[in-house]
Design an enzyme around this catalytic site. Structure first.
Site, PDB file in Angstrom:
ATOM      1  N   GLU A 172       1.320  -7.199   3.323  1.00 33.47           N
ATOM      2  CA  GLU A 172       1.338  -7.807   1.892  1.00 33.47           C
ATOM      3  C   GLU A 172       3.104  -7.791   1.551  1.00 33.47           C
ATOM      4  O   GLU A 172       3.561  -6.855   1.484  1.00 33.47           O
ATOM      5  CB  GLU A 172       0.920  -6.666   0.967  1.00 33.47           C
ATOM      6  CG  GLU A 172      -0.653  -6.595   0.743  1.00 33.47           C
ATOM      7  CD  GLU A 172      -1.151  -6.056  -0.547  1.00 33.47           C
ATOM      8  OE1 GLU A 172      -2.118  -6.265  -1.025  1.00 33.47           O
ATOM      9  OE2 GLU A 172      -0.250  -5.345  -1.295  1.00 33.47           O
TER      10      GLU A 172
ATOM     11  N   HIS B 229       0.833   1.692  -0.203  1.00 43.17           N
ATOM     12  CA  HIS B 229       0.945   0.303  -0.768  1.00 43.17           C
ATOM     13  C   HIS B 229       2.195   0.182  -1.086  1.00 43.17           C
ATOM     14  O   HIS B 229       3.215   1.164  -1.444  1.00 43.17           O
ATOM     15  CB  HIS B 229       0.210   0.567  -1.850  1.00 43.17           C
ATOM     16  CG  HIS B 229      -0.167  -0.889  -2.600  1.00 43.17           C
ATOM     17  ND1 HIS B 229       0.663  -1.350  -3.426  1.00 43.17           N
ATOM     18  CD2 HIS B 229      -1.067  -1.809  -2.615  1.00 43.17           C
ATOM     19  CE1 HIS B 229       0.480  -2.598  -3.996  1.00 43.17           C
ATOM     20  NE2 HIS B 229      -0.715  -3.012  -3.147  1.00 43.17           N
TER      21      HIS B 229
HETATM   22  O1  G3P Z   1      -3.124  -4.397  -3.111  1.00 47.56           O
HETATM   23  C1  G3P Z   1      -3.332  -5.796  -3.416  1.00 47.56           C
HETATM   24  C2  G3P Z   1      -2.217  -6.070  -4.093  1.00 47.56           C
HETATM   25  O2  G3P Z   1      -0.953  -5.600  -3.808  1.00 47.56           O
HETATM   26  C3  G3P Z   1      -1.876  -7.811  -4.492  1.00 47.56           C
HETATM   27  O3  G3P Z   1      -1.665  -7.795  -5.728  1.00 47.56           O
HETATM   28  O4  G3P Z   1      -1.794  -8.966  -7.775  1.00 47.56           O
HETATM   29  O5  G3P Z   1      -0.783 -10.040  -5.786  1.00 47.56           O
HETATM   30  O6  G3P Z   1      -3.284  -9.822  -5.865  1.00 47.56           O
HETATM   31  P1  G3P Z   1      -1.910  -9.452  -6.508  1.00 47.56           P
END
Ligand code: G3P
Length: 236
Positions: A141, A93
């Site tokens: 991400e 992550h």
């Molecule tokens: O693992 C999911 C995360 O990194 C996304 O975070 O707060 O943008 O939904 P958020």
């Protein structure tokens, strides 16, 4: 692991720590059961056991270390999270990044501990690189959108389509997720429409005053998307 999947990452938010992690996991389980969708949760290590005893949806660890049982004080052992009830683990992550050599070793260790694997990637190139290591899922991400409230599926749709294309060049079967800023039902629809198999969410749900309502809306989006796909294939 069934898809489309919505995984709620509890991170280290106080709103999802200790007893509150169980409460949130139970809400997720209830919505998943009532609406017939696939939700999973990723609480902190210390909450893995109570959460997995309290709910019947997949529970993920947020990380494991590339270590075997032995003298590794302060590390996180795959077998330990497995015996605490985790059925899978996030790896790499953005908030817990490791080297590519460690990702490969962690994947081997996770497989031998029978943990499903979601490897996170910050770019399409990293997505393709980790897809070549054959995890169960890759999650794209972009770090700059994490916690921003601005969804990757809306702000950077081309990142998702590029990642899907680059991953498919090296791995035809790995499931592809996306995350960062996913906050509304519509963000979930966009993510699925762009060819992903699901989303990772955190702040929008964990910090929400009414997480149940938001999860119901997101579950509805997952069902709507399925309906749209079915009607498209029926008319073909
Ligand atoms: O693992 C999911 C995360 O990194 C996304 O975070 O707060 O943008 O939904 P958020």
């Amino acid at each position: 692991m069934k898809t489309p999947l919505l995984l709620i990452n509890f991170k280290t938010y106080i709103e999802a720590t200790g007893k509150k992690s169980i409460e949130l996991a139970k809400i997720a389980e209830q919505v998943a059961r009532e609406q017939g969708v696939n939700f999973a949760v990723a609480p902190q290590f210390s909450d893995l056991k109570p959460v997995s005893e309290a709910v019947d949806i997949p529970v993920f660890s947020q990380h494991i270390d590339p270590i075997r049982p032995g003298a590794y004080t302060g590390h996180v052992l795959a077998e330990a999270v497995r015996s605490a009830g985790a059925g899978g683990t996030l790896i790499n992550h953005s908030e817990r990044r490791i080297k590519i050599s460690e990702i490969e070793e962690t994947l081997e260790i996770a497989r031998s501990a029978e943990l499903a694997t979601i490897v996170c990637a910050n770019t399409s190139g990293v997505g393709a690189a980790v897809a070549a290591l054959d995890p169960d899922m890759v999650a794209i991400e972009p770090p700059e959108l994490i916690g921003s409230g601005v969804a990757v599926s809306k702000a950077q749709p081309e990142l998702i389509t590029r990642t899907v294309t680059r991953i498919r060049d090296v791995n035809k079967t790995v499931k592809i997720l996306c995350g960062a800023g996913v906050s509304y039902a519509d963000d979930v629809i966009s993510a699925l429409t762009l060819g992903t198999d699901g989303v990772l969410v955190a702040s929008s749900v964990v910090k929400n005053k009414d997480p149940k309502k938001l999860l119901q809306e997101m579950a509805g989006a997952m069902l709507d998307h399925r309906g749209l796909r079915l009607s498209a294939s029926a008319s073909n």
